[in-house]
Design a protein around this motif. Sequence first.
Motif, PDB file in Angstrom:
ATOM      1  N   VAL A 593     -39.695 -13.342 -11.876  1.00  0.00           N
ATOM      2  CA  VAL A 593     -40.874 -11.854 -11.951  1.00  0.00           C
ATOM      3  C   VAL A 593     -39.911 -11.019 -10.839  1.00  0.00           C
ATOM      4  CG1 VAL A 593     -41.801 -10.500 -10.964  1.00  0.00           C
ATOM      5  CG2 VAL A 593     -42.865 -13.214 -12.326  1.00  0.00           C
ATOM      6  N   GLN A 594     -39.364 -11.896  -9.487  1.00  0.00           N
ATOM      7  CA  GLN A 594     -38.542 -11.070  -7.971  1.00  0.00           C
ATOM      8  C   GLN A 594     -37.460 -10.424  -9.551  1.00  0.00           C
ATOM      9  OE1 GLN A 594     -36.716 -13.305  -5.440  1.00  0.00           O
ATOM     10  NE2 GLN A 594     -37.348 -11.930  -3.813  1.00  0.00           N
ATOM     11  N   LEU A 595     -36.499 -11.244  -9.969  1.00  0.00           N
ATOM     12  CA  LEU A 595     -35.066 -11.188 -10.912  1.00  0.00           C
ATOM     13  C   LEU A 595     -35.496  -9.918 -11.850  1.00  0.00           C
ATOM     14  CD1 LEU A 595     -33.632 -14.032 -11.339  1.00  0.00           C
ATOM     15  CD2 LEU A 595     -32.695 -12.642 -10.465  1.00  0.00           C
ATOM     16  N   VAL A 596     -36.351  -9.884 -12.629  1.00  0.00           N
ATOM     17  CA  VAL A 596     -36.978  -8.434 -13.314  1.00  0.00           C
ATOM     18  C   VAL A 596     -37.715  -7.434 -12.725  1.00  0.00           C
ATOM     19  CG1 VAL A 596     -38.046  -8.387 -15.358  1.00  0.00           C
ATOM     20  CG2 VAL A 596     -37.312 -10.429 -15.660  1.00  0.00           C
ATOM     21  N   ALA A 597     -38.146  -7.768 -11.455  1.00  0.00           N
ATOM     22  CA  ALA A 597     -38.502  -6.304 -11.531  1.00  0.00           C
ATOM     23  C   ALA A 597     -37.750  -5.436 -10.229  1.00  0.00           C
ATOM     24  CB  ALA A 597     -40.871  -6.590 -10.546  1.00  0.00           C
ATOM     25  N   ASP A 598     -37.465  -6.838  -9.474  1.00  0.00           N
ATOM     26  CA  ASP A 598     -36.849  -6.144  -8.257  1.00  0.00           C
ATOM     27  C   ASP A 598     -34.573  -6.257  -7.952  1.00  0.00           C
ATOM     28  OD1 ASP A 598     -36.515  -5.050  -5.258  1.00  0.00           O
ATOM     29  OD2 ASP A 598     -36.350  -6.948  -4.722  1.00  0.00           O
ATOM     30  N   SER A 599     -34.520  -7.312  -8.308  1.00  0.00           N
ATOM     31  CA  SER A 599     -33.503  -8.222  -8.005  1.00  0.00           C
ATOM     32  C   SER A 599     -32.292  -7.069  -8.923  1.00  0.00           C
ATOM     33  CB  SER A 599     -32.963  -9.698  -8.490  1.00  0.00           C
ATOM     34  OG  SER A 599     -33.483  -9.779  -6.690  1.00  0.00           O
ATOM     35  N   VAL A 600     -32.257  -6.854  -9.928  1.00  0.00           N
ATOM     36  CA  VAL A 600     -32.262  -6.792 -11.334  1.00  0.00           C
ATOM     37  C   VAL A 600     -31.345  -5.376 -11.623  1.00  0.00           C
ATOM     38  CG1 VAL A 600     -30.560  -7.217 -13.825  1.00  0.00           C
ATOM     39  CG2 VAL A 600     -31.737  -9.075 -12.305  1.00  0.00           C
ATOM     40  N   PRO A 601     -32.346  -4.898 -11.278  1.00  0.00           N
ATOM     41  CA  PRO A 601     -32.664  -2.716 -11.398  1.00  0.00           C
ATOM     42  C   PRO A 601     -32.049  -2.684  -9.742  1.00  0.00           C
ATOM     43  CG  PRO A 601     -35.115  -3.843 -12.222  1.00  0.00           C
ATOM     44  CD  PRO A 601     -33.918  -5.276 -11.546  1.00  0.00           C
ATOM     45  N   ARG A 602     -31.953  -2.991  -8.851  1.00  0.00           N
ATOM     46  CA  ARG A 602     -30.958  -2.745  -7.770  1.00  0.00           C
ATOM     47  C   ARG A 602     -29.794  -3.538  -7.666  1.00  0.00           C
ATOM     48  NH1 ARG A 602     -31.159  -5.900  -3.378  1.00  0.00           N
ATOM     49  NH2 ARG A 602     -32.780  -6.905  -4.316  1.00  0.00           N
ATOM     50  N   ALA A 603     -29.593  -4.139  -7.535  1.00  0.00           N
ATOM     51  CA  ALA A 603     -28.609  -5.105  -7.767  1.00  0.00           C
ATOM     52  C   ALA A 603     -27.360  -4.803  -8.448  1.00  0.00           C
ATOM     53  CB  ALA A 603     -28.051  -6.678  -7.594  1.00  0.00           C
ATOM     54  N   ILE A 604     -27.610  -4.492  -9.972  1.00  0.00           N
ATOM     55  CA  ILE A 604     -27.016  -4.073 -11.316  1.00  0.00           C
ATOM     56  C   ILE A 604     -27.326  -3.008 -11.846  1.00  0.00           C
ATOM     57  CG2 ILE A 604     -26.270  -5.489 -13.477  1.00  0.00           C
ATOM     58  CD1 ILE A 604     -25.958  -7.117 -11.413  1.00  0.00           C
ATOM     59  N   GLY A 605     -28.832  -2.471 -11.632  1.00  0.00           N
ATOM     60  CA  GLY A 605     -28.754  -0.962 -12.124  1.00  0.00           C
ATOM     61  C   GLY A 605     -29.202  -0.692 -14.081  1.00  0.00           C
ATOM     62  N   VAL A 606     -29.761  -1.848 -14.040  1.00  0.00           N
ATOM     63  CA  VAL A 606     -30.259  -2.679 -15.636  1.00  0.00           C
ATOM     64  C   VAL A 606     -32.262  -2.906 -15.315  1.00  0.00           C
ATOM     65  CG1 VAL A 606     -30.352  -3.748 -17.292  1.00  0.00           C
ATOM     66  CG2 VAL A 606     -28.717  -4.005 -16.282  1.00  0.00           C
ATOM     67  N   PRO A 607     -33.107  -1.110 -15.933  1.00  0.00           N
ATOM     68  CA  PRO A 607     -33.991  -1.212 -15.658  1.00  0.00           C
ATOM     69  C   PRO A 607     -35.193  -2.356 -16.172  1.00  0.00           C
ATOM     70  CG  PRO A 607     -33.765   0.402 -17.146  1.00  0.00           C
ATOM     71  CD  PRO A 607     -31.979  -0.377 -16.273  1.00  0.00           C
ATOM     72  N   ALA A 608     -35.973  -2.885 -15.645  1.00  0.00           N
ATOM     73  CA  ALA A 608     -37.344  -4.183 -16.058  1.00  0.00           C
ATOM     74  C   ALA A 608     -37.288  -4.106 -17.951  1.00  0.00           C
ATOM     75  CB  ALA A 608     -38.355  -3.995 -15.228  1.00  0.00           C
ATOM     76  N   ASP A 609     -37.082  -2.768 -18.092  1.00  0.00           N
ATOM     77  CA  ASP A 609     -37.611  -2.909 -19.699  1.00  0.00           C
ATOM     78  C   ASP A 609     -36.202  -2.959 -20.270  1.00  0.00           C
ATOM     79  OD1 ASP A 609     -36.144  -0.915 -18.631  1.00  0.00           O
ATOM     80  OD2 ASP A 609     -37.471   1.035 -19.646  1.00  0.00           O
ATOM     81  N   HIS A 610     -35.175  -3.187 -20.151  1.00  0.00           N
ATOM     82  CA  HIS A 610     -34.060  -3.645 -21.010  1.00  0.00           C
ATOM     83  C   HIS A 610     -33.826  -5.097 -20.052  1.00  0.00           C
ATOM     84  CE1 HIS A 610     -32.392   1.059 -21.291  1.00  0.00           C
ATOM     85  NE2 HIS A 610     -33.968   0.631 -21.586  1.00  0.00           N
ATOM     86  N   THR A 611     -34.541  -5.814 -19.616  1.00  0.00           N
ATOM     87  CA  THR A 611     -34.322  -6.671 -18.925  1.00  0.00           C
ATOM     88  C   THR A 611     -35.161  -8.279 -19.627  1.00  0.00           C
ATOM     89  OG1 THR A 611     -33.486  -6.113 -16.857  1.00  0.00           O
ATOM     90  CG2 THR A 611     -33.683  -8.788 -17.312  1.00  0.00           C
ATOM     91  N   GLN A 612     -34.364  -9.159 -20.415  1.00  0.00           N
ATOM     92  CA  GLN A 612     -35.369  -9.505 -21.279  1.00  0.00           C
ATOM     93  C   GLN A 612     -34.641 -11.833 -21.169  1.00  0.00           C
ATOM     94  OE1 GLN A 612     -36.859  -8.991 -23.997  1.00  0.00           O
ATOM     95  NE2 GLN A 612     -37.646 -11.563 -23.507  1.00  0.00           N
TER      96      GLN A 612
END
Length: 777
Positions: A593-612
Motif C-alpha cells: 500500500v505504501q509503494l502504490v499510494a506514496d513511494s512510486v508516485p513520489r519517486a517515479i512520478g507514476v500515479p497510483a491509478d497507473h500502478t498495478q
Amino acid sequence: MSTDRDPLAVEDASAPSPEEAAPTEPSEPGDAASPAAPADDTAAGTDGDGREGDGREAEDGERKEGSPAERPAPAAEAGTGASGGGSRSAAAEALAAAVRAVESGERPAASFFTGPSGGRRAPAAPVPESGAAPRPERATAPAPTAAAAPAPPPRPALHISAEGLDGVRQVLTAGGAPETLAGQVVGVLGEQAAEALRDDPWQLLAVPGVRPEQADGFARALLGPECGPGDERRGQALVGWLLERAALAGHTVLEASVLRTALGKQSVPEPDEALQSALAEGSVLVFQEALETPGTAARPEPDGSEEEVPVRLLLGLDRYAMAEESLADGLARLISTLGTEPAPAAAAGETVTDAEAVADGGEDGQEAGAASGTEAPTDSSPAASDAAPDWEAAAAAAPSPSAAELIRAVAASGLVTHSGGEAARAEPLALVLAARALGLRACAAAHTEDGKRRLVALGDPDAVTVTGLLSGQEGPGRDAEGALALDVLAVLDAPQLDVETAAMLVESLTDGTRLVLSGDPGVLWSAGPGRVFADVVAARACPAVVSRTPDAGPIGELVSGIGIGELTTVDAPGKEVVIVPVRDAGEAVHRTVQLVADSVPRAIGVPADHTQVITPGHGGAVGTRVLNAALKERLNPGPGRFGGFDPGDRVAYVPAPGRMVPGTVVSADAAGLRLDCAGSPVVVPPERVGGTVRHGWAVTAHQAAGTRWPAAVVVLPGDAAQELTRSWIYTAFSRGERHLSVVHGVDQALPRAVAEIPAKERTTRLRSLLRAPQSEA
C-alpha cells in the motif's frame, strides 16, 4: 520442478476446502467464471488453503493434505449399497489388460488398437461398436456472428415453464441441495433436468462448483440403499468431472494411469470399469501416442519389420479432442496450401532451439531445431495474381533485420512462428504494414485491449483483438462462406491462445492465408486448456523466427535473464527496479500500500491509478482480496453502495474466462454497474456483477498477462514459494513499462524457481498431431 506433482492439481484453485464447498457459495467475483456459469465456462473456487485462482492456470497456494481434491472420498460418504460390489465385467477386464499390457511394454499397441500412430484417436477393441464415439470431424468455419467469439459471456438459463423449474427445485430439495441451484442445473442439463437428476443424481457434478462429496450426498438422499461407491453412474460422472478439472489445469487429455489413480482416490472400486463405461458412452475418447525417447529411433526386426514403438494411452473429453484435431488439421492445411521452406537462419549466437526450449517449458529444447522444408509457395494463395507480391522488396525495406527475416519467412510459408519480447512486437506489425503495401488484406490481432492499444501506438490504427476479430465486431469481417477476409493474419500474444480459440481462429482462415503466431515464449500459457504456441514451435512443422531485438532498460535486462533461467542483479540508476524485503504477511500488505499510494508516485512520478499490483492468488493473507481491501481503504474509501463498489474504484472486469479488462466504476443504475474501461463505456447487468467484476488494484499474473502498466508492484508472500515458476515470475516482472517494485518475502525460492522450475506441465496432443504428417511423409 518436482516430477511427482499431481497432474490433476487444478491451478486455478478449483478445489474448495470443506467449509467452502457448499454449492450455494459463489466463486470470488471477477474470476474466470462462477458456479452460475454454464458447463462450458470455467468454474473458479478455492483451494484447501483458501486461496483462489483466476482463470485456469496456476495462481493458488499449495494444496493442503486434506483438501477434497487429494484425499480419497470415504466409501461411507458415497453409500455402501450392494451396487458397488460384484465381479468386474468382461469389458472392464479387457480394457484393464489392454491398458496395462501396452503401458508396460508386454504387448505391442497394434495388438489392441488400430489407427495411425501419430496421436490420433485409437478406439479400444473392447468398446462396443454401438457405444464407440466417432472420430472428431473437422469443424466448419463459424458464421459471422457474435456467437463465434472464443469465450462468450455466460448463457442465461433455458426458458422452461414455471412447472418445469419447480420440478427441478423439488428434486434438489429432496436431495438436500439448495433449490437456488435450479437455474444452473437447467442451464447445464436442459429442460429435462428434473428427470435426468432422478435417473442419475451424479449428473449434479456437471454443475460448476459442485464437488464429488456433495454429489454423493445428493445421490444418497435420492437413492437410499441403492447408492454405492461402485455405481456405474457415479463412475461415469467422476471420469467426466476429473477430465473437466484437468482442463481447468490446462490439460486437454490425461494418461489412463493418472485417471485410474484419481478414480481410486474417489473410492471408485473398479476404476477400469468406470473408464470403460465412460468410453462406451462416447463423451470420453481414447488415443494412443508414441512415447518419445530422445536420441533413439525404431530399429528393424530380424524379419525386416520395424520394432514396435511404445505408446501411452490418453483419454480426453470429446470437446477438447475435437478442438485439438481441428486445430492440427487446420494448421496442416495452411502449411500445405501455400508450402513451407526451412526456417530462416537465426542470429549469431542465437538459435531456434533456444526459443523452443523456453516455449516448451524447457523439455523440448534439446530436440528443437530449424523447421523442415517442403516446396516453394504456389499460386493457390487468395492473393495470387498476374503480378505476384514483391516480398523481397518488402523485406529489403523492413525497419530491422528481424522484421526482414519474418517477412521472408511469411513469403514462403502459410504458417510461421515468431518469438520475441515486448520490443519485438514491432516486427509482426512491420509485416502487416508491408503486406498491406503489397495490396494484401492483412491484420494484426492482440489478446487484450491493451495489446491492441500498444499496436495502435506503434502505427497500426486497424489493429484488433482476437475476440473482436472472431465475433465480427472488429476487423475486415467474413466472406460469403464464413471465412475471414484476410490474406495475412499476425496473432500477437499467441501463448495466450487456448486450444478452442485457436481452432476457431484457424478454421476461419481460407486456404492460402498466411498465419503468423507471434509471442513471448517466456510468459504464462493460456488460461484455457492447451499450450498452442509452445506445441506449434516444438513440433517444428513450420519456419520459426527468433527476434534479435532485445527489450531495453533495466526491466528488459532483468526479464531477459529470467527467460533463460538466470536471476541477475541489474543496474537501475533511475530506480527502475526496486526490491523491498518483508518478513511476514502484515508487512507485505503495509509495504504494498505504501509503494502504490506514496513511494512510486513520489519517486517515479507514476500515479497510483497507473500502478498495478500483482500477486500469486486471490485468497490468503496477501491475496488480491486482502490487498484490494487495503488499497481501497487508502485510495478510495467508501461504503461500497453499488454491490460493494463505489465510484472511482478500480476493477478487473472478466467478461469471459481468461479475459480481464481493467476498468473504473463510474456509477450504477437499474441497467447495472457502469464502468469506464480504457475510455470505453461498459454496463454490467446486475445479475452478472458478482461473477464478473472484482476490485482491480491487485490482480494475479494470469489476469495481467497481455496487459502492461507504467509501474508494477509484484508481491511475493512467503506462502507462495511452492507455487512460483519461471513463467509466472517472467510474466509478473514484465508487466511494468517504467518501474518494477518487488515486495520480496520468499527468500531463496525466487532464484530457485527461476533456475529450476520453468513451467507447470500440461498434457496435450497438438505437438504429436502436427508431427504425425511429417513422420508419415
